[in-house]
Motif scaffolding. Structure first.
Motif, PDB file in Angstrom:
ATOM      1  N   LEU A 180     -20.224 -51.808  33.467  1.00 50.58           N
ATOM      2  CA  LEU A 180     -19.524 -50.906  34.566  1.00 50.58           C
ATOM      3  C   LEU A 180     -19.388 -49.498  34.759  1.00 50.58           C
ATOM      4  N   ASN A 181     -18.663 -49.187  33.431  1.00 52.04           N
ATOM      5  CA  ASN A 181     -18.257 -47.738  33.249  1.00 52.04           C
ATOM      6  C   ASN A 181     -19.799 -46.855  33.065  1.00 52.04           C
ATOM      7  N   ALA A 182     -20.780 -47.551  32.441  1.00 50.47           N
ATOM      8  CA  ALA A 182     -22.119 -46.755  32.092  1.00 50.47           C
ATOM      9  C   ALA A 182     -22.631 -46.426  33.308  1.00 50.47           C
ATOM     10  N   GLY A 183     -22.679 -47.794  34.265  1.00 50.01           N
ATOM     11  CA  GLY A 183     -23.401 -47.489  35.294  1.00 50.01           C
ATOM     12  C   GLY A 183     -22.733 -46.383  36.599  1.00 50.01           C
ATOM     13  N   ALA A 184     -21.416 -46.237  36.277  1.00 50.61           N
ATOM     14  CA  ALA A 184     -20.460 -45.308  37.092  1.00 50.61           C
ATOM     15  C   ALA A 184     -20.822 -43.948  36.752  1.00 50.61           C
TER      16      ALA A 184
END
Length: 185
Positions: A180-184
């Motif tokens: 999720l953090n990488a996608g954000a």
């Protein structure tokens, strides 16, 4: 620190079992659970619900074991507790703000507050199935194995199963939060 305190009743039970058998171990476990609740109260000014439920079951089923001189009652305690946790986890999927798995694990995983509710519900169902199956396994070991084998399974097997299960979930949650953090970014 809390994890070590949580293990004290099991260690006391095991030591008492090897020192004097199942009835001494039952009495020691009952006293250790009361002591655990006292420590919880002194440290936290509250009684964690899982500790309280476990202590009540130990006192009731341990008391029956001692009064009736029948260790089957104590052997049922892990199953009753695990099935109770499974039922509570199942109910938490529909009641309350968050499923039980989320309430237990979210404080342990960094940035897990960003995880979607559906993922927490899926994880919660893993808890339901895990606890239900582990409860069944305890009944099988209690019924089919020797008392000494059940004691070892209760102290080492159930503890190891929970540690492995929780670690696997921690790794899984960490991977999801990283994704999720990488996608954000």
């Amino acid at each position: 620190m809390q994890a070590l305190i949580d293990l004290v009743p099991l260690v006391a039970f095991l030591a008492a079992y090897y020192a004097g058998g199942i009835y001494l171990a039952t009495a020691v476990l009952m006293a250790a659970m009361v002591a655990l609740l006292l420590i919880d109260w002194l440290r936290l000014r509250r009684l964690p619900p899982l500790h309280l439920a476990s202590a009540v079951l130990v006192l009731v089923l341990g008391g029956a074991t001692l009064a009736l001189r029948d260790p089957r009652f104590l052997k049922w305690k892990p199953t009753v507790f695990l099935w109770l946790v499974a039922v509570v986890a199942m109910g938490s999927a529909w009641l309350g703000k968050a499923p039980l798995a989320q309430r237990l694990l979210q404080p342990l995983v960094e940035h897990s507050d960003a995880l979607p509710r559906g993922l927490w519900h899926r994880l919660n169902w893993f808890w339901v199935v895990f606890c239900a199956l582990l409860g069944c396994l305890n009944l099988a070991v209690a019924d089919l194995a020797s008392e000494r084998a059940w004691v070892k399974f209760n102290v080492f097997g159930l503890s190891a199963a929970f540690i492995v299960f929780a670690m696997a979930q921690g790794v899984w949650l960490a991977a999801r939060t990283e994704a999720l953090n990488a996608g954000a970014s």
